[in-house]
Design an enzyme around this catalytic site. Structure first.
Site, PDB file in Angstrom:
ATOM      1  N   GLY A  33       0.909  -0.850  -0.192  1.00 26.48           N
ATOM      2  CA  GLY A  33       0.165   0.138  -0.190  1.00 26.48           C
ATOM      3  C   GLY A  33       0.803   1.410  -0.589  1.00 26.48           C
ATOM      4  N   GLY A  51      -0.097   4.779  -1.248  1.00 24.56           N
ATOM      5  CA  GLY A  51      -1.212   6.220   0.096  1.00 24.56           C
ATOM      6  C   GLY A  51      -0.445   6.947   0.481  1.00 24.56           C
ATOM      7  CD  GLN A  52      -2.800  11.329   4.750  1.00 27.45           C
ATOM      8  OE1 GLN A  52      -4.034   9.805   5.224  1.00 27.45           O
ATOM      9  NE2 GLN A  52      -2.311  11.922   5.762  1.00 27.45           N
ATOM     10  CG  ASP A  66      -4.925  -7.847  -4.706  1.00 29.53           C
ATOM     11  OD1 ASP A  66      -4.630  -7.768  -3.119  1.00 29.53           O
ATOM     12  OD2 ASP A  66      -6.217  -7.687  -5.817  1.00 29.53           O
ATOM     13  CE1 TYR A  98      -9.317   1.684   8.764  1.00 34.25           C
ATOM     14  CE2 TYR A  98     -10.296   2.493  10.023  1.00 34.25           C
ATOM     15  CZ  TYR A  98      -9.110   2.330   9.236  1.00 34.25           C
ATOM     16  OH  TYR A  98      -7.692   2.713   9.577  1.00 34.25           O
ATOM     17  CE  LYS A 141      -6.270  -0.182  10.078  1.00 28.79           C
ATOM     18  NZ  LYS A 141      -5.011  -0.951   9.692  1.00 28.79           N
TER      19      LYS A 141
HETATM   20  P1  NAD Z   1      -4.297   4.388   1.991  1.00 30.55           P
HETATM   21  O1  NAD Z   1      -6.160   4.661   1.598  1.00 30.55           O
HETATM   22  O2  NAD Z   1      -3.915   6.229   1.934  1.00 30.55           O
HETATM   23  O3  NAD Z   1      -3.833   3.701   0.989  1.00 30.55           O
HETATM   24  C1  NAD Z   1      -3.770   2.812   1.561  1.00 30.55           C
HETATM   25  C2  NAD Z   1      -3.239   2.360  -0.153  1.00 30.55           C
HETATM   26  O4  NAD Z   1      -3.087   0.063  -0.110  1.00 30.55           O
HETATM   27  C3  NAD Z   1      -3.143   2.768  -1.557  1.00 30.55           C
HETATM   28  O5  NAD Z   1      -2.916   3.247  -2.058  1.00 30.55           O
HETATM   29  C4  NAD Z   1      -4.282   2.142  -1.827  1.00 30.55           C
HETATM   30  O6  NAD Z   1      -4.056   1.402  -3.535  1.00 30.55           O
HETATM   31  C5  NAD Z   1      -3.634   0.605  -1.499  1.00 30.55           C
HETATM   32  N1  NAD Z   1      -4.656  -0.720  -1.246  1.00 30.55           N
HETATM   33  C6  NAD Z   1      -5.703  -1.432  -1.368  1.00 30.55           C
HETATM   34  N2  NAD Z   1      -6.398  -2.544  -1.475  1.00 30.55           N
HETATM   35  C7  NAD Z   1      -4.923  -3.227  -1.644  1.00 30.55           C
HETATM   36  C8  NAD Z   1      -4.666  -4.334  -1.838  1.00 30.55           C
HETATM   37  N3  NAD Z   1      -5.897  -5.936  -2.319  1.00 30.55           N
HETATM   38  N4  NAD Z   1      -3.645  -5.044  -2.258  1.00 30.55           N
HETATM   39  C9  NAD Z   1      -2.305  -3.674  -2.295  1.00 30.55           C
HETATM   40  N5  NAD Z   1      -2.851  -2.428  -1.693  1.00 30.55           N
HETATM   41  C10 NAD Z   1      -3.749  -1.600  -1.490  1.00 30.55           C
HETATM   42  O7  NAD Z   1      -3.925   4.586   3.529  1.00 30.55           O
HETATM   43  P2  NAD Z   1      -3.295   5.076   4.658  1.00 30.55           P
HETATM   44  O8  NAD Z   1      -3.538   6.363   5.170  1.00 30.55           O
HETATM   45  O9  NAD Z   1      -1.816   5.255   3.844  1.00 30.55           O
HETATM   46  O10 NAD Z   1      -3.098   4.282   5.357  1.00 30.55           O
HETATM   47  C11 NAD Z   1      -1.886   2.858   6.035  1.00 30.55           C
HETATM   48  C12 NAD Z   1      -2.185   2.204   6.685  1.00 30.55           C
HETATM   49  O11 NAD Z   1      -2.214   3.250   7.916  1.00 30.55           O
HETATM   50  C13 NAD Z   1      -3.951   1.705   7.070  1.00 30.55           C
HETATM   51  O12 NAD Z   1      -3.587   0.205   7.574  1.00 30.55           O
HETATM   52  C14 NAD Z   1      -4.806   2.537   7.907  1.00 30.55           C
HETATM   53  O13 NAD Z   1      -5.446   1.446   8.266  1.00 30.55           O
HETATM   54  C15 NAD Z   1      -3.631   3.021   8.269  1.00 30.55           C
HETATM   55  N6  NAD Z   1      -4.263   4.040   9.355  1.00 30.55           N
HETATM   56  C16 NAD Z   1      -4.389   5.594   8.805  1.00 30.55           C
HETATM   57  C17 NAD Z   1      -4.399   7.001   9.090  1.00 30.55           C
HETATM   58  C18 NAD Z   1      -4.594   7.522   8.363  1.00 30.55           C
HETATM   59  O14 NAD Z   1      -5.052   9.046   8.905  1.00 30.55           O
HETATM   60  N7  NAD Z   1      -3.774   7.888   7.076  1.00 30.55           N
HETATM   61  C19 NAD Z   1      -5.080   6.247  10.800  1.00 30.55           C
HETATM   62  C20 NAD Z   1      -4.922   4.792  11.285  1.00 30.55           C
HETATM   63  C21 NAD Z   1      -4.805   3.828  11.088  1.00 30.55           C
HETATM   64  C1  AKB Z   2     -10.233   6.931   8.868  1.00 30.97           C
HETATM   65  O1  AKB Z   2     -10.636   8.437   9.111  1.00 30.97           O
HETATM   66  O2  AKB Z   2     -10.484   6.278   8.208  1.00 30.97           O
HETATM   67  C2  AKB Z   2      -8.249   7.016   9.326  1.00 30.97           C
HETATM   68  C3  AKB Z   2      -8.157   5.825  10.640  1.00 30.97           C
HETATM   69  C4  AKB Z   2      -8.438   7.003  11.627  1.00 30.97           C
HETATM   70  O3  AKB Z   2      -8.302   5.223  11.345  1.00 30.97           O
HETATM   71  N1  AKB Z   2      -8.185   8.382   8.992  1.00 30.97           N
END
Ligand code: NAD
Ligand code: AKB
Length: 323
Positions: free
Chosen positions: A12, A15-16, A57, A146, A150
């Protein structure tokens, strides 16, 4: 002591969190030693392509395992997931990607005797009955698919550690604020969108009420938490993928006021939608004393430092002068 980390696979990675974390990991472990992966290739000018990149994937065990074998990976940073809002739109897919994708990471971890598997959890593990400041062991009653995935992942991490000795690590992230890559469809996305709209339009319509207060964290602290936790001695860790970590907590009105110190003409209005219910089910803040005790967690950014840095970075990125 846990085993050493030398060669990492980030899932992933587009992603962000992944885009900035991959870059940071490459500067520590070496460009060739951090393999980025995602469902599709990033844009051709993406820094992610300055090192190895694989299409993966995570629900496809065979390809996942073959990439780990091909690059002799010892540590998986497993970020692939669907977040809270996207997950509510496609709950079945959210379960499949989040739970089955993580099970693949854990099973490969056992099969290949990996050093570590890092999997983030989230404040979304909480729901009904959570105190305003969530203690480490607050009841886990999430209201979203979601959140359910988790909680399941946190339990699986305990299971894989106690049954197979797999070193699974992770933290419960609050909403992450960052300037490089837009968030991927979560409830806390307003805390990033507001900056873009403030700079581009001078106004923002927020999808949650002004008194909505949630825990948040700036990206440099998010990256620091991964690196600090990866480096922590295994014998010091009393939790697996469920460490509470905090850094700041604020309501939207306070965030808007802080932005107005830099962009005085900024205005905000509120049109709460379905995301309000999810936000209301999460705590205002977290008690992260166990992470501080076990591996020395300390954040560096508060609200004013975050807002100043975000506005400076976005002004350059969006090529706008704001006054
Ligand atoms: P995001 O949605 O920005 O990025 C997720 C990435 O996963 C994307 O690039 C997407 O293409 C990829 N993806 C989706 N399905 C896939 C698959 N089947 N195989 C491979 N890749 C796949 O998410 P993020 O914000 O970068 O979050 C990363 C992790 O951190 C996640 O586990 C999320 O739950 C966790 N998290 C994020 C936040 C936040 O605020 N950003 C907060 C709490 C937890
Ligand atoms: C969301 O809002 O889904 C995420 C998180 C807090 O897990 N940024």
């Amino acid at each position: 002591m846990g085993k050493e980390t030398k060669k990492l696979l980030v899932t992933g990675a587009c992603g962000q969190i992944g885009t900035e974390l991959t870059n940071a990991l490459r500067s520590i472990y070496g460009r060739e030693n951090v393999i980025a992966s995602d469902l599709v290739l990033p844009q051709s000018n993406s820094p992610l392509l300055e090192g190895p990149f694989e299409i993966l994937d995570v629900t496809d065990f065979k390809t996942f395992d073959s990439i780990v074998e091909k690059f002799n990976i010892d540590t998986i940073i497993h970020l692939a997931a669907l977040l809270s809002v996207v997950g509510e739109g496609e709950p079945q897919k959210c379960w499949n990607v989040n739970v089955n994708g993580t099970l693949n990471a854990f099973n490969i971890g056992v099969k290949r005797e990996l050093s570590k598997v890092f999997v983030p959890s989230s404040i979304a593990v909480w729901g009904e009955g959570v105190p305003k400041i969530a203690p480490q062991d607050a009841p886990l009653k999430p209201r979203t698919m979601y959140g359910i995935t988790k909680v399941t992942i946190e339990l699986l991490a305990e299971y894989y550690f106690s049954k197979f000795g797999l070193d699974c690590r992770g933290v419960r992230y609050p909403g992450i604020i960052s300037s490089e890559t837009l968030p991927g469809g979560g409830t806390t996305d307003y805390a990033v969108e507001i900056f873009y709209k403030a700079i581009e339009d001078g106004k923002y319509t927020c999808f949650v009420r002004e008194d909505t207060r949630l825990p948040m964290m700036y990206m440099p602290d998010c990256i620091k938490s991964v690196i600090d936790l990866l480096n922590a001695p295994l014998e010091k860790l009393t939790r697996r993928c469920d460490y509470n970590i905090g850094s700041m907590s604020f309501d939207v009105k306070t965030l808007a006021e802080e932005i107005r110190k830099h962009i005085p003409h900024f205005t905000i209005e509120y049109k709460p939608d379905g995301r309000q219910k999810i936000a209301d089910s999460w705590p205002d803040d977290v008690d992260d004393s166990i992470a501080r005790r076990d591996w020395g967690w300390t954040p560096n950014y508060d609200l004013s430092k975050t807002v100043e840095d975000m506005i400076n970075k976005l002004k350059i990125k969006l090529n706008r002068a704001v006054s």
